[in-house]
Scaffold this motif. Structure first.
Motif, PDB file in Angstrom:
ATOM      1  N   GLN A 176       9.730  19.897  36.126  1.00 32.54           N
ATOM      2  CA  GLN A 176       9.183  18.632  36.601  1.00 32.54           C
ATOM      3  C   GLN A 176      10.316  17.679  36.954  1.00 32.54           C
ATOM      4  OE1 GLN A 176       6.424  16.947  33.811  1.00 32.54           O
ATOM      5  NE2 GLN A 176       5.124  18.771  33.727  1.00 32.54           N
TER       6      GLN A 176
ATOM      7  N   TYR B  60       7.154   5.784  40.605  1.00 29.07           N
ATOM      8  CA  TYR B  60       6.463   6.622  41.596  1.00 29.07           C
ATOM      9  C   TYR B  60       5.176   7.187  41.018  1.00 29.07           C
ATOM     10  CZ  TYR B  60      11.093   6.608  43.817  1.00 29.07           C
ATOM     11  OH  TYR B  60      12.281   6.225  44.381  1.00 29.07           O
ATOM     12  N   ARG B  61       4.278   7.570  41.924  1.00 26.50           N
ATOM     13  CA  ARG B  61       3.121   8.368  41.567  1.00 26.50           C
ATOM     14  C   ARG B  61       3.405   9.786  42.035  1.00 26.50           C
ATOM     15  NH1 ARG B  61      -0.437   5.723  44.076  1.00 26.50           N
ATOM     16  NH2 ARG B  61      -0.969   4.336  42.348  1.00 26.50           N
ATOM     17  N   TYR B  62       3.108  10.786  41.185  1.00 31.13           N
ATOM     18  CA  TYR B  62       3.496  12.178  41.456  1.00 31.13           C
ATOM     19  C   TYR B  62       2.263  13.032  41.749  1.00 31.13           C
ATOM     20  CZ  TYR B  62       7.819  10.571  39.290  1.00 31.13           C
ATOM     21  OH  TYR B  62       8.958   9.865  38.987  1.00 31.13           O
ATOM     22  N   THR B  63       2.506  14.116  42.490  1.00 32.72           N
ATOM     23  CA  THR B  63       1.457  15.082  42.771  1.00 32.72           C
ATOM     24  C   THR B  63       2.076  16.480  42.754  1.00 32.72           C
ATOM     25  OG1 THR B  63      -0.317  15.677  44.302  1.00 32.72           O
ATOM     26  CG2 THR B  63       1.789  15.048  45.270  1.00 32.72           C
ATOM     27  N   LYS B  64       1.242  17.496  42.758  1.00 30.59           N
ATOM     28  CA  LYS B  64       1.720  18.880  42.742  1.00 30.59           C
ATOM     29  C   LYS B  64       1.410  19.550  44.077  1.00 30.59           C
ATOM     30  CE  LYS B  64       1.452  19.539  37.737  1.00 30.59           C
ATOM     31  NZ  LYS B  64       0.874  20.340  36.631  1.00 30.59           N
ATOM     32  N   ARG B  65       2.352  20.404  44.502  1.00 28.65           N
ATOM     33  CA  ARG B  65       2.218  21.097  45.783  1.00 28.65           C
ATOM     34  C   ARG B  65       2.574  22.569  45.591  1.00 28.65           C
ATOM     35  NH1 ARG B  65       5.772  18.529  50.294  1.00 28.65           N
ATOM     36  NH2 ARG B  65       7.414  19.642  49.154  1.00 28.65           N
TER      37      ARG B  65
ATOM     38  N   GLU C 224       6.306  19.957  41.578  1.00 25.97           N
ATOM     39  CA  GLU C 224       5.922  18.551  41.499  1.00 25.97           C
ATOM     40  C   GLU C 224       6.740  17.757  42.509  1.00 25.97           C
ATOM     41  OE1 GLU C 224       4.909  15.644  37.832  1.00 25.97           O
ATOM     42  OE2 GLU C 224       7.004  16.271  37.947  1.00 25.97           O
TER      43      GLU C 224
ATOM     44  N   ASP D  27       4.574  11.432  45.351  1.00 24.40           N
ATOM     45  CA  ASP D  27       3.470  11.112  46.264  1.00 24.40           C
ATOM     46  C   ASP D  27       3.721   9.770  46.954  1.00 24.40           C
ATOM     47  OD1 ASP D  27       1.066  11.091  47.592  1.00 24.40           O
ATOM     48  OD2 ASP D  27      -0.029  10.227  45.913  1.00 24.40           O
ATOM     49  N   THR D  28       3.930   8.712  46.175  1.00 22.52           N
ATOM     50  CA  THR D  28       4.158   7.390  46.745  1.00 22.52           C
ATOM     51  C   THR D  28       4.883   6.506  45.743  1.00 22.52           C
ATOM     52  OG1 THR D  28       3.089   5.463  47.748  1.00 22.52           O
ATOM     53  CG2 THR D  28       1.946   6.509  45.931  1.00 22.52           C
TER      54      THR D  28
END
Length: 338
Positions: free
Chosen positions: A126, A165-170, A178, A181-182
């Motif tokens: 991560q 930050y805001r995180y996302t998974k791809r 991870e 995101d923004t």
């Protein structure tokens, strides 16, 4: 007859000798007005005065008092690849600096307090994330009116060091990674300057309550990535197309810094900010830290923050919600003066 004559002669002789002896003893006595000392002995005698030097101590009253704390918190965990109970390798590191200066003379009192905190955590596979980030600087000048009441003026600055930050998974092939995101916040995005005037109630050195009837707060967003565009919803209370907002409000600030026992301290700060344009929907923030002293250098602390700001609406939400954070840490802290 002959014997009688001899006896009379003896008695007369004794009386005559006693009378002569008495007269001689009187002559030997010193008269009261006699000068015992020889007048010549005082000739040539001089008394010279001696000046004993008195050193200047240069004593000065110091009206300042200072307190400083440096702290480092670290946590680490690792697991083998075949660890059956599961777990994620992780490491976190955080630091904080706190300083307070107090100047008290007669009825005047000036207090400056700065609280700086920053920490990050890294879990396996991560990205590293912030787990603590705060810049807080508060200055207060007060004039005592009575035993527990004073007029005060304060200036406060609040922001953060680093971007959030805001995180996302791809999914990339067979791996899930991870990614960011923004961005959600940054230094001076937002940044707050608050000036307040009012009455302060301070019954002792561990508790104070400020009633800021005349309070102004400026909110700045200096990162264009976070600045709301024209027509967008407010962000941090700032209207779309702008990066600055000024509010006039009523403010309540309560500070508590009290030792519950010899090795246990509770420090908290509550702030209510009610804009006069919408006084029925005030902002609230409560910071509280409970610190237990293990040794002179090692301590355990439990901290938490509860926040409600009607101007902070998360993307995808219709209205603001109560936010909170909590942290338990074991670390090293160094106090000055010791």
């Amino acid at each position: 007859m002959k014997h009688t004559s001899l006896l009379l002669f003896f008695l007369l002789s004794v009386c005559s000798f006693a009378s002569i002896a008495q007269v001689n003893l009187k002559d030997l006595r010193e008269k009261p007005d006699a000068n015992i000392a020889d007048s010549d002995t005082t000739k040539g005698l001089k008394i010279n005065p001696i000046n004993v030097p008195i050193p200047k101590l240069n004593l000065e009253v110091n009206y300042w008092k200072h307190w400083t704390k440096f702290g480092i918190n670290a946590n680490q965990a690792s697991f083998s690849d075949n660890w059956s109970a599961g777990g994620v390798n992780s490491v976190s590191l955080g630091g904080n600096i706190w300083h307070k200066s107090d100047y008290t003379r007669d009825n005047f009192n000036f207090v400056s307090e700065i609280d700086l905190r920053y920490g990050k955590i890294k879990n396996k596979d991560q990205l590293a994330k912030k787990n603590n980030d705060r810049i807080f600087w508060d200055n207060k000048l007060a004039y005592k009116l009575a035993k527990s009441w004073a007029l005060y003026f304060s200036f406060t600055f609040e922001s953060q060091f680093d971007a959030g930050y805001r995180y996302t998974k791809r999914t990339e092939g067979e791996e899930v990674i991870e990614v960011i995101d923004t961005i959600t916040s940054n230094f001076m995005a937002p940044g707050y300057f608050t000036e307040s005037f009012g009455l302060e109630y301070k019954p002792d050195n561990t508790f104070s309550l400020r009633l800021g009837t005349g309070t102004a707060r400026q909110t700045l967003i200096l990162d264009n990535r976070l600045k709301p565009l024209e027509g967008e919803k407010e962000r941090f209370g700032v209207e779309g197309g702008k990066n600055f907002k000024n509010d006039l409000a009523f403010q309540i600030t309560a500070n508590l810094d009290r030792n519950l026992s010899k090795n246990l301290n509770l420090k908290s700060r509550y702030n209510l900010f009610a804009d006069y344009k919408d006084i029925g929907d005030p902002d609230h923030r409560l910071d509280a830290t409970l610190t237990a002293k293990v040794t002179n250098l090692v301590n355990v602390s439990l901290g938490g923050i509860v926040l409600y700001d009607s101007g902070y609406i998360v993307e995808g939400e219709d209205k603001a919600k109560v936010q909170f954070s909590q942290a338990l840490s074991l670390g090293i802290i160094y106090n000055l003066p010791k």
